[in-house]
Enzyme design. Structure first.
Site, mmCIF file in Angstrom:
data_model
loop_
_atom_site.group_PDB
_atom_site.id
_atom_site.type_symbol
_atom_site.label_atom_id
_atom_site.label_comp_id
_atom_site.label_asym_id
_atom_site.label_seq_id
_atom_site.Cartn_x
_atom_site.Cartn_y
_atom_site.Cartn_z
ATOM 1 N N ARG A 125 1.590 -0.178 1.064
ATOM 2 C CA ARG A 125 0.182 -0.380 0.745
ATOM 3 C C ARG A 125 -0.447 0.947 0.366
ATOM 4 O O ARG A 125 0.013 2.006 0.736
ATOM 5 C CB ARG A 125 -0.550 -0.957 1.967
ATOM 6 C CG ARG A 125 -0.304 -2.442 2.149
ATOM 7 C CD ARG A 125 -1.428 -3.087 2.962
ATOM 8 N NE ARG A 125 -1.818 -2.329 4.128
ATOM 9 C CZ ARG A 125 -1.263 -2.463 5.325
ATOM 10 N NH1 ARG A 125 -0.281 -3.307 5.497
ATOM 11 N NH2 ARG A 125 -1.677 -1.746 6.341
ATOM 12 N N LYS A 188 5.094 1.635 13.922
ATOM 13 C CA LYS A 188 5.279 0.595 12.895
ATOM 14 C C LYS A 188 6.753 0.207 12.736
ATOM 15 O O LYS A 188 7.602 1.063 12.491
ATOM 16 C CB LYS A 188 4.717 1.125 11.577
ATOM 17 C CG LYS A 188 4.695 0.109 10.471
ATOM 18 C CD LYS A 188 3.600 0.471 9.499
ATOM 19 C CE LYS A 188 3.744 -0.200 8.170
ATOM 20 N NZ LYS A 188 2.554 -0.003 7.333
ATOM 21 N N ARG A 320 -8.932 5.839 17.485
ATOM 22 C CA ARG A 320 -9.439 7.193 17.797
ATOM 23 C C ARG A 320 -9.108 7.533 19.230
ATOM 24 O O ARG A 320 -9.043 6.661 20.091
ATOM 25 C CB ARG A 320 -10.969 7.228 17.645
ATOM 26 C CG ARG A 320 -11.443 7.150 16.210
ATOM 27 C CD ARG A 320 -12.971 7.117 16.153
ATOM 28 N NE ARG A 320 -13.504 5.942 16.800
ATOM 29 C CZ ARG A 320 -14.525 5.956 17.651
ATOM 30 N NH1 ARG A 320 -15.093 7.097 18.020
ATOM 31 N NH2 ARG A 320 -14.981 4.829 18.192
HETATM 32 C C1 BTN Z 1 3.120 -1.235 4.050
HETATM 33 O O1 BTN Z 1 2.747 -0.190 3.504
HETATM 34 O O2 BTN Z 1 2.970 -1.397 5.266
HETATM 35 C C2 BTN Z 1 3.771 -2.322 3.250
HETATM 36 C C3 BTN Z 1 5.239 -2.123 3.064
HETATM 37 C C4 BTN Z 1 5.913 -3.252 2.305
HETATM 38 C C5 BTN Z 1 7.359 -2.945 1.980
HETATM 39 C C6 BTN Z 1 8.048 -4.122 1.351
HETATM 40 S S1 BTN Z 1 9.799 -3.911 1.239
HETATM 41 C C7 BTN Z 1 9.923 -5.346 0.255
HETATM 42 C C8 BTN Z 1 8.735 -5.346 -0.691
HETATM 43 N N1 BTN Z 1 9.022 -4.588 -1.886
HETATM 44 C C9 BTN Z 1 8.272 -3.500 -1.984
HETATM 45 O O3 BTN Z 1 8.328 -2.675 -2.910
HETATM 46 N N2 BTN Z 1 7.440 -3.409 -0.929
HETATM 47 C C10 BTN Z 1 7.601 -4.528 -0.047
#
Ligand code: BTN
Length: 322
Positions: A125, A188, A320
């Site tokens: 993201r 995460k 925070r």
């Molecule tokens: C995030 O930033 O938390 C989201 C990550 C999402 C990763 C997945 S892996 C499969 C799909 N293909 C991608 O390029 N991204 C998502």
């Protein structure tokens, strides 16, 4: 793709995937090629990022072995109700991004899932990248035709995060963080990237991409945020986990346009890592500080600030220090 001689390299990978030591001579005999060809195959696997150790004249091994993805096996592991919703399932050796791959299929992406052993430009993201080494973790995307445009998507992201958490076994150490992170002991372990293509107010294609850390290995050094690996909860099969993700996700995508977020609200508020903690909401403009109060009926984040309960649909949050 494994490229020229792809079939031989694939077969070599399958032989080495058991993690045992294989002599160059045995591999050559098994594959019906010369030992030089085996060595070239090993070099090609290393170029993909596979860790192949050469043990002083004795042979080759992949330390710890690899469980390669197998579309047929994943299909067989799906409950009939989820399998009935699936139009296609594909495993790619290598792709830039499984989300991008499905987006390019346009209408043909509906109810299709694609997984890759490796992504060369895995997307996270907010323009971040997603570390996607070969044969480890899971990189899975599902395409879904979406009729109601962006408005009908409200609350889908947190609902998907809950589905992913359930698919990962629902261990009490797994929590969710708004809008759609899954965390193990506060770090995460899975990320979700939902993207829509087409008409933002009409029929469009939704692509939900899920990345699960499932044996990150050395590549974890490249991750710039606290992260966890599902192997911390014990060994988890990649094919079984892929099937569990689809078993949760497909019925959710099918049902969500009718159910909306409301049926998930209680589950979210019970598992929300940030609930009742001081948070900062990062928006395009000024950040907002307050105390997180879970989510509302449409999945919007609720934050109490200056005695007022405010609702947020976009942005990110960070906890925070008190
Ligand atoms: C995030 O930033 O938390 C989201 C990550 C999402 C990763 C997945 S892996 C499969 C799909 N293909 C991608 O390029 N991204 C998502």
């Amino acid at each position: 793709m494994l490229g020229y001689n792809g079939a031989m390299k694939r077969r070599l990978l399958e032989l080495l995937a058991d993690g045992h030591l294989h002599s160059g001579a045995a591999l050559a005999a098994n594959l019906g090629v010369s030992r030089t060809a085996v060595w070239k195959g090993v070099t090609a696997l290393r170029a993909l990022g596979v860790e192949v150790q050469a043990e002083g004249g004795k042979g080759y091994r992949i330390p710890g072995g690899l469980e390669l993805l197998d579309a047929e096996r994943i299909r067989r592991l799906l409950p009939a109700s989820a399998a009935a919703l699936l139009a296609g399932l594909e495993v790619l050796e290598e792709v830039d991004s499984t989300n991008r791959y499905l987006a390019d299929l346009a209408e043909r992406a509906h109810a299709r899932s694609v997984l890759a052993e490796r992504q060369t430009r895995g997307r996270g993201r907010r323009g971040r990248s997603w570390v996607s080494p070969f044969g480890r973790n899971l990189y899975l995307s599902v395409g879904w035709r979406w009729e109601g445009g962006i408005a009908a998507l409200e609350g889908l992201s947190p609902a998907v995060a809950l589905a992913v958490r359930r698919a990962l076994g629902g261990d009490p150490r797994l929590a969710v963080k708004w809008p759609n992170d899954v965390l193990l002991d506060g770090r995460k372990v899975a990320g979700i990237l939902s993207e829509i293509h087409g008409d933002p107010v009409g029929p469009c294609l939704l692509v939900v991409g899920i990345g699960v850390n499932l044996g990150m290995g050395e590549s974890g050094a490249a991750i710039d945020q606290p992260w966890a690996d599902l192997t911390e909860l014990g060994r988890q099969g990649r094919n079984a986990t892929a099937a569990a993700l689809l078993a949760e996700l497909l019925p959710l995508l099918d049902r969500f346009p009718r159910s909306g977020f409301e049926p998930f609200r209680e589950e979210w508020n019970r598992l929300d890592l940030c609930r009742d903690r001081p948070v900062r909401v990062h928006l395009a403009g000024n950040p907002v500080d307050g105390v997180a109060r879970g989510v509302g009926p449409t999945g919007a984040l609720l934050v109490e600030t200056g005695g007022v309960l405010r609702s947020f649909q976009g942005g990110e949050i960070s906890v925070r220090a008190r």
